[in-house]
Write a protein that holds these residues in place. Structure first.
Motif, PDB file in Angstrom:
ATOM      1  N   THR A  66       0.824  -1.201   0.000  1.00  0.00           N
ATOM      2  CA  THR A  66       0.000   0.000   0.000  1.00  0.00           C
ATOM      3  C   THR A  66       0.862   1.255   0.000  1.00  0.00           C
ATOM      4  O   THR A  66       0.575   2.230  -0.709  1.00  0.00           O
ATOM      5  N   GLN A  67       1.927   1.248   0.806  1.00  0.00           N
ATOM      6  CA  GLN A  67       2.850   2.378   0.849  1.00  0.00           C
ATOM      7  C   GLN A  67       3.540   2.592  -0.497  1.00  0.00           C
ATOM      8  O   GLN A  67       3.697   3.721  -0.963  1.00  0.00           O
ATOM      9  N   LEU A  72       4.933   5.657  -4.860  1.00  0.00           N
ATOM     10  CA  LEU A  72       5.715   5.507  -6.084  1.00  0.00           C
ATOM     11  C   LEU A  72       4.908   5.606  -7.380  1.00  0.00           C
ATOM     12  O   LEU A  72       5.389   6.182  -8.359  1.00  0.00           O
ATOM     13  N   ILE A  73       3.700   5.049  -7.403  1.00  0.00           N
ATOM     14  CA  ILE A  73       2.928   5.097  -8.647  1.00  0.00           C
ATOM     15  C   ILE A  73       2.662   6.529  -9.118  1.00  0.00           C
ATOM     16  O   ILE A  73       2.800   6.826 -10.307  1.00  0.00           O
ATOM     17  N   PRO A  74       2.295   7.470  -8.226  1.00  0.00           N
ATOM     18  CA  PRO A  74       2.086   8.847  -8.687  1.00  0.00           C
ATOM     19  C   PRO A  74       3.330   9.472  -9.313  1.00  0.00           C
ATOM     20  O   PRO A  74       3.216  10.414 -10.112  1.00  0.00           O
ATOM     21  N   LEU A  75       4.515   8.962  -8.965  1.00  0.00           N
ATOM     22  CA  LEU A  75       5.751   9.521  -9.521  1.00  0.00           C
ATOM     23  C   LEU A  75       5.886   9.257 -11.019  1.00  0.00           C
ATOM     24  O   LEU A  75       6.675   9.915 -11.697  1.00  0.00           O
ATOM     25  N   LEU A 129      -4.076  -9.115  -8.673  1.00  0.00           N
ATOM     26  CA  LEU A 129      -5.388  -8.477  -8.795  1.00  0.00           C
ATOM     27  C   LEU A 129      -5.436  -7.185  -7.995  1.00  0.00           C
ATOM     28  O   LEU A 129      -5.917  -6.151  -8.476  1.00  0.00           O
ATOM     29  N   TRP A 130      -4.925  -7.231  -6.777  1.00  0.00           N
ATOM     30  CA  TRP A 130      -4.888  -6.031  -5.934  1.00  0.00           C
ATOM     31  C   TRP A 130      -4.088  -4.925  -6.614  1.00  0.00           C
ATOM     32  O   TRP A 130      -4.505  -3.758  -6.628  1.00  0.00           O
ATOM     33  N   ALA A 131      -2.943  -5.279  -7.195  1.00  0.00           N
ATOM     34  CA  ALA A 131      -2.082  -4.289  -7.852  1.00  0.00           C
ATOM     35  C   ALA A 131      -2.792  -3.630  -9.033  1.00  0.00           C
ATOM     36  O   ALA A 131      -2.678  -2.420  -9.250  1.00  0.00           O
ATOM     37  N   LYS A 132      -3.544  -4.410  -9.782  1.00  0.00           N
ATOM     38  CA  LYS A 132      -4.274  -3.855 -10.930  1.00  0.00           C
ATOM     39  C   LYS A 132      -5.320  -2.842 -10.469  1.00  0.00           C
ATOM     40  O   LYS A 132      -5.477  -1.777 -11.077  1.00  0.00           O
ATOM     41  N   PHE A 133      -6.020  -3.183  -9.402  1.00  0.00           N
ATOM     42  CA  PHE A 133      -7.016  -2.246  -8.877  1.00  0.00           C
ATOM     43  C   PHE A 133      -6.351  -0.980  -8.346  1.00  0.00           C
ATOM     44  O   PHE A 133      -6.874   0.130  -8.512  1.00  0.00           O
ATOM     45  N   GLU A 134      -5.208  -1.134  -7.706  1.00  0.00           N
ATOM     46  CA  GLU A 134      -4.491   0.032  -7.196  1.00  0.00           C
ATOM     47  C   GLU A 134      -4.029   0.944  -8.326  1.00  0.00           C
ATOM     48  O   GLU A 134      -4.100   2.170  -8.224  1.00  0.00           O
TER      49      GLU A 134
END
Length: 230
Positions: A66-67, A72-75, A129-134
């Protein structure tokens, strides 16, 4: 026509051509200027960040993942040049989605590995699956899924990765983290199931139907974050 008039006409023509260039649509229907159609995503550059980030998103504890997602994804938007480079950012998210799915084979092959974190037992498929939703949720936060902004390739990638059936089953999943991730991604995922000219009211009605499906499961979840989100 005199020289002065000729200059005026030429100036008008240049402005007209410039305007056409800005609204030029490629074969996928994306409003992309020609200089943005060919993006400088070299394989080596993509490999430098996409796979490590994908591995991080499907590894470690739920808290760690989650952290990583939040920080990191917004970067990715910053890496490609900021909010004005929305098409470049969209392509970057597509690469990340592809790498997340690739971890199904890269890490464990065809075998399913089961790991236990806290009170939940997660499989590799659960984490993917969780990563795709995130990723889908982050797309909404970065305003890349607005009808006027969404890139065809990205819309197609999301709709193929998270189908109607996957979203529906995830909203009632045995894992509260999957249910939360699916619920938070509804706004990003549902519009990808419809053509770009679909009435917004029909899309909203579909989103509401998924919200109604998810709501009863809040009573089966001990996560404060999930309750707060609902």
């Amino acid at each position: 026509m005199n020289d002065e008039a000729g200059l005026v006409d030429k100036s008008k023509e240049q402005r007209s051509n410039s305007k056409k260039k800005k609204i030029l649509h490629n074969e996928n229907g994306d409003g992309v200027a020609p200089d943005e159609q060919e993006l400088p995503f070299l394989p080596g550059w993509v490999a430098m960040w996409a796979r490590p980030l994908a591995i991080a998103l499907v590894s470690g504890s739920a808290s760690e993942r989650t952290q990583i997602s939040s920080r990191l994804i917004p970067l990715l938007v910053t890496i490609v040049g900021g909010p004005t480079r929305r098409h470049a950012a969209s392509h970057a998210f597509c690469f990340l989605l592809d790498e997340v799915e690739a971890q199904r084979e890269h890490k464990f092959g065809t075998r399913e590995k089961v790991e236990s974190y806290a009170s939940e037992i997660e499989t590799q498929s659960d984490r993917i699956l969780w990563a795709k939703f995130e990723i889908a949720r982050q797309l909404t936060l970065q305003k890349l899924m607005k009808p006027s902004n969404a890139l065809y390739r990205l819309v197609s990638s999301i709709s193929k990765s998270i189908t109607h059936e996957i979203l529906e089953s995830s909203l009632t999943h045995s894992s509260h983290s999957i249910r939360l991730a699916a619920f938070a991604a509804i706004e990003a995922v549902v519009p990808t199931y419809y053509p770009s000219d679909e009435p917004s009211l029909r899309i909203l009605e579909k989103e509401i139907s998924y919200w109604k499906l998810a709501l009863p499961y809040v009573t089966k979840c001990g996560s404060k974050e999930f309750n707060k989100e609902l």
